[in-house]
Design a protein around this motif. Structure first.
Motif, PDB file in Angstrom:
ATOM      1  N   LEU A   1       0.789  -1.227   0.000  1.00  0.00           N
ATOM      2  CA  LEU A   1       0.000   0.000   0.000  1.00  0.00           C
ATOM      3  C   LEU A   1       0.821   1.278   0.000  1.00  0.00           C
ATOM      4  O   LEU A   1       0.291   2.334  -0.299  1.00  0.00           O
ATOM      5  CB  LEU A   1      -0.923   0.014   1.227  1.00  0.00           C
ATOM      6  N   ALA A   2       2.083   1.175   0.339  1.00  0.00           N
ATOM      7  CA  ALA A   2       2.835   2.400   0.593  1.00  0.00           C
ATOM      8  C   ALA A   2       4.107   2.567  -0.214  1.00  0.00           C
ATOM      9  O   ALA A   2       4.409   3.685  -0.646  1.00  0.00           O
ATOM     10  CB  ALA A   2       3.178   2.478   2.082  1.00  0.00           C
ATOM     11  N   THR A   3       4.877   1.513  -0.392  1.00  0.00           N
ATOM     12  CA  THR A   3       6.240   1.684  -0.907  1.00  0.00           C
ATOM     13  C   THR A   3       6.264   2.344  -2.279  1.00  0.00           C
ATOM     14  O   THR A   3       7.047   3.280  -2.516  1.00  0.00           O
ATOM     15  CB  THR A   3       6.983   0.337  -0.947  1.00  0.00           C
TER      16      THR A   3
ATOM     17  N   TYR B   1       9.281 -10.337   3.109  1.00  0.00           N
ATOM     18  CA  TYR B   1       8.475  -9.493   2.225  1.00  0.00           C
ATOM     19  C   TYR B   1       9.137  -9.328   0.855  1.00  0.00           C
ATOM     20  O   TYR B   1       8.444  -9.210  -0.159  1.00  0.00           O
ATOM     21  CB  TYR B   1       8.244  -8.117   2.853  1.00  0.00           C
ATOM     22  N   VAL B   2      10.451  -9.319   0.835  1.00  0.00           N
ATOM     23  CA  VAL B   2      11.155  -9.272  -0.451  1.00  0.00           C
ATOM     24  C   VAL B   2      10.821 -10.510  -1.271  1.00  0.00           C
ATOM     25  O   VAL B   2      10.581 -10.423  -2.485  1.00  0.00           O
ATOM     26  CB  VAL B   2      12.677  -9.149  -0.236  1.00  0.00           C
ATOM     27  N   ARG B   3      10.806 -11.674  -0.611  1.00  0.00           N
ATOM     28  CA  ARG B   3      10.445 -12.915  -1.316  1.00  0.00           C
ATOM     29  C   ARG B   3       9.022 -12.836  -1.878  1.00  0.00           C
ATOM     30  O   ARG B   3       8.748 -13.328  -2.970  1.00  0.00           O
ATOM     31  CB  ARG B   3      10.543 -14.102  -0.359  1.00  0.00           C
ATOM     32  N   GLN B   4       8.106 -12.203  -1.126  1.00  0.00           N
ATOM     33  CA  GLN B   4       6.715 -12.139  -1.556  1.00  0.00           C
ATOM     34  C   GLN B   4       6.443 -11.015  -2.553  1.00  0.00           C
ATOM     35  O   GLN B   4       5.510 -11.125  -3.359  1.00  0.00           O
ATOM     36  CB  GLN B   4       5.813 -11.948  -0.327  1.00  0.00           C
ATOM     37  N   ARG B   5       7.221  -9.939  -2.491  1.00  0.00           N
ATOM     38  CA  ARG B   5       7.000  -8.775  -3.361  1.00  0.00           C
ATOM     39  C   ARG B   5       8.307  -8.354  -4.036  1.00  0.00           C
ATOM     40  O   ARG B   5       8.771  -7.224  -3.881  1.00  0.00           O
ATOM     41  CB  ARG B   5       6.414  -7.605  -2.565  1.00  0.00           C
ATOM     42  N   PRO B   6       8.928  -9.261  -4.795  1.00  0.00           N
ATOM     43  CA  PRO B   6      10.223  -8.916  -5.402  1.00  0.00           C
ATOM     44  C   PRO B   6      10.137  -7.746  -6.368  1.00  0.00           C
ATOM     45  O   PRO B   6      11.097  -6.988  -6.520  1.00  0.00           O
ATOM     46  CB  PRO B   6      10.622 -10.210  -6.126  1.00  0.00           C
TER      47      PRO B   6
ATOM     48  N   ASN C   1      19.696  11.276  10.886  1.00  0.00           N
ATOM     49  CA  ASN C   1      19.370   9.945  10.382  1.00  0.00           C
ATOM     50  C   ASN C   1      17.986   9.593  10.918  1.00  0.00           C
ATOM     51  O   ASN C   1      17.825   9.290  12.099  1.00  0.00           O
ATOM     52  CB  ASN C   1      20.421   8.940  10.854  1.00  0.00           C
ATOM     53  N   ILE C   2      16.985   9.653  10.053  1.00  0.00           N
ATOM     54  CA  ILE C   2      15.575   9.579  10.452  1.00  0.00           C
ATOM     55  C   ILE C   2      15.015   8.198  10.140  1.00  0.00           C
ATOM     56  O   ILE C   2      15.121   7.714   9.010  1.00  0.00           O
ATOM     57  CB  ILE C   2      14.751  10.642   9.693  1.00  0.00           C
ATOM     58  N   VAL C   3      14.388   7.568  11.135  1.00  0.00           N
ATOM     59  CA  VAL C   3      13.704   6.296  10.919  1.00  0.00           C
ATOM     60  C   VAL C   3      12.227   6.539  10.673  1.00  0.00           C
ATOM     61  O   VAL C   3      11.510   7.034  11.544  1.00  0.00           O
ATOM     62  CB  VAL C   3      13.847   5.352  12.127  1.00  0.00           C
ATOM     63  N   LEU C   4      11.772   6.159   9.487  1.00  0.00           N
ATOM     64  CA  LEU C   4      10.350   6.130   9.153  1.00  0.00           C
ATOM     65  C   LEU C   4      10.010   4.715   8.693  1.00  0.00           C
ATOM     66  O   LEU C   4      10.894   3.854   8.616  1.00  0.00           O
ATOM     67  CB  LEU C   4      10.043   7.172   8.075  1.00  0.00           C
ATOM     68  N   HIS C   5       8.755   4.459   8.399  1.00  0.00           N
ATOM     69  CA  HIS C   5       8.324   3.096   8.071  1.00  0.00           C
ATOM     70  C   HIS C   5       7.395   3.105   6.860  1.00  0.00           C
ATOM     71  O   HIS C   5       6.381   3.804   6.870  1.00  0.00           O
ATOM     72  CB  HIS C   5       7.601   2.463   9.256  1.00  0.00           C
TER      73      HIS C   5
ATOM     74  N   ALA D   1       3.901  -6.625  11.255  1.00  0.00           N
ATOM     75  CA  ALA D   1       2.716  -7.471  11.399  1.00  0.00           C
ATOM     76  C   ALA D   1       2.311  -8.160  10.097  1.00  0.00           C
ATOM     77  O   ALA D   1       1.549  -9.115  10.115  1.00  0.00           O
ATOM     78  CB  ALA D   1       1.549  -6.654  11.934  1.00  0.00           C
ATOM     79  N   GLY D   2       2.804  -7.672   8.976  1.00  0.00           N
ATOM     80  CA  GLY D   2       2.465  -8.293   7.704  1.00  0.00           C
ATOM     81  C   GLY D   2       2.389  -7.277   6.584  1.00  0.00           C
ATOM     82  O   GLY D   2       2.521  -6.063   6.810  1.00  0.00           O
ATOM     83  N   LEU D   3       2.172  -7.770   5.383  1.00  0.00           N
ATOM     84  CA  LEU D   3       2.012  -6.889   4.233  1.00  0.00           C
ATOM     85  C   LEU D   3       0.695  -6.112   4.340  1.00  0.00           C
ATOM     86  O   LEU D   3      -0.231  -6.523   5.027  1.00  0.00           O
ATOM     87  CB  LEU D   3       2.028  -7.709   2.944  1.00  0.00           C
ATOM     88  N   GLY D   4       0.664  -4.976   3.651  1.00  0.00           N
ATOM     89  CA  GLY D   4      -0.557  -4.189   3.626  1.00  0.00           C
ATOM     90  C   GLY D   4      -0.745  -3.263   4.799  1.00  0.00           C
ATOM     91  O   GLY D   4      -1.869  -2.845   5.096  1.00  0.00           O
ATOM     92  N   GLN D   5       0.334  -2.916   5.486  1.00  0.00           N
ATOM     93  CA  GLN D   5       0.217  -2.012   6.636  1.00  0.00           C
ATOM     94  C   GLN D   5      -0.110  -0.589   6.177  1.00  0.00           C
ATOM     95  O   GLN D   5       0.412  -0.111   5.165  1.00  0.00           O
ATOM     96  CB  GLN D   5       1.513  -2.016   7.434  1.00  0.00           C
ATOM     97  N   PRO D   6      -0.955   0.119   6.919  1.00  0.00           N
ATOM     98  CA  PRO D   6      -1.411   1.459   6.510  1.00  0.00           C
ATOM     99  C   PRO D   6      -0.383   2.535   6.840  1.00  0.00           C
ATOM    100  O   PRO D   6      -0.424   3.152   7.907  1.00  0.00           O
ATOM    101  CB  PRO D   6      -2.693   1.645   7.321  1.00  0.00           C
ATOM    102  N   ARG D   7       0.522   2.794   5.927  1.00  0.00           N
ATOM    103  CA  ARG D   7       1.597   3.771   6.149  1.00  0.00           C
ATOM    104  C   ARG D   7       1.411   5.048   5.326  1.00  0.00           C
ATOM    105  O   ARG D   7       2.363   5.794   5.119  1.00  0.00           O
ATOM    106  CB  ARG D   7       2.941   3.140   5.803  1.00  0.00           C
ATOM    107  N   LEU D   8       0.213   5.324   4.872  1.00  0.00           N
ATOM    108  CA  LEU D   8       0.016   6.504   4.036  1.00  0.00           C
ATOM    109  C   LEU D   8       0.331   7.813   4.769  1.00  0.00           C
ATOM    110  O   LEU D   8       0.824   8.754   4.137  1.00  0.00           O
ATOM    111  CB  LEU D   8      -1.401   6.511   3.468  1.00  0.00           C
TER     112      LEU D   8
END
Length: 246
Positions: free
Chosen positions: A57-59, A81-86, A198-202, A207-214
């Motif tokens: 949903l986000a990348t 997740y790389v394996r699932q969404r190459p 050096n900023i950490v965002l997500h 918890a899994g694919l499809g996380q709401p990071r909008l």
């Protein structure tokens, strides 16, 4: 010293030791267990880093925002997740962003056996390298958790361990404006200490694919628009500091 005093002293010493170990294992900037790459000394340099992707949903939306501003970021990817969404991992690399290891399944590495740590790092490296055909050189331990064996295994695998000095908490239920405001405050604080940011965002979530990071995507746009009026600011990937320090 009587027995009660001796027991109290031992308990105090054990409590202090436990506190030191916890700090060394979890504090973002502690170097007690090993050397970390955190940030450079140029306060005008900013690294946007994104953990826990790739994410449906986000990348890819995030990649569009970064491209609009001609900014490169660092993505620490979860191997599963790389394996699932190459295709998303390839899109990140094709856009010129730096990709790092965020383990295969996102465990707290500080509490894992040496064999589990090695498996997590090796498997994530393999997932990324099989997908992209290029070696991985950087590791961000999930939650920042580490102990000496994490550094040793990372070095054996050719990985530099990376932490951060700004953590806006974008995984919490807060809006884009608050994420951006917290980040800007962190950047200003780093500048006062004559450090880069050096900023950490997500862009994903453990918890899994499809996380709401909008909100994070929107906050990224707000940050980039904020700093586009300050031409002295330079957005970098974390390898810039590693190269600069050699």
């Amino acid at each position: 010293m009587n027995q009660a005093q001796t027991t109290a002293a031992l308990l105090a010493a054990a409590t202090a030791a436990a506190g030191t170990i916890t700090y060394a294992a979890l504090s973002a900037q502690s170097q007690l267990f090993g050397k970390l790459l955190i940030a450079g000394s140029n306060p005008d340099e900013i690294a946007l880093t994104y953990d826990d992707g790739p994410n449906d949903l986000a990348t890819e939306r995030l990649l569009d925002v970064l491209a609009q501003h001609n900014v490169h970021a660092t993505f620490f990817l979860i191997g599963n997740y790389v394996r699932q969404r190459p295709h998303i991992a390839r899109a990140i690399a094709s856009a010129g962003h730096l990709i790092g290891n965020h383990t295969m399944t996102h465990p707290w590495l500080a509490w894992q056996s040496a064999s589990r740590i090695r498996e997590e790092l090796q498997s994530c490296n393999a997932a990324i390298e099989d997908t992209l055909g290029t070696p991985v050189r950087y590791l961000r331990p999930p939650h920042g958790a580490r102990r000496p064996v994490v550094f040793r295994i990372a070095r054996e695998l050719g990985l530099t361990t990376v932490h951060w000095n700004i953590l806006p908490g974008d995984w919490k239920p807060i809006g884009a404006g608050e994420i951006a405001a917290r980040t800007i405050r962190g950047i200003e604080q780093a500048q006062r200490h004559h450090r880069a940011s050096n900023i950490v965002l997500h862009d994903g979530g453990q918890a899994g694919l499809g996380q709401p990071r909008l909100p994070t995507i929107e906050a990224t746009g707000l940050l980039l628009r904020h700093y586009q009026t300050q031409p002295q600011k330079k957005f970098v990937t974390v390898d810039h500091w590693n190269i600069s320090s050699k």
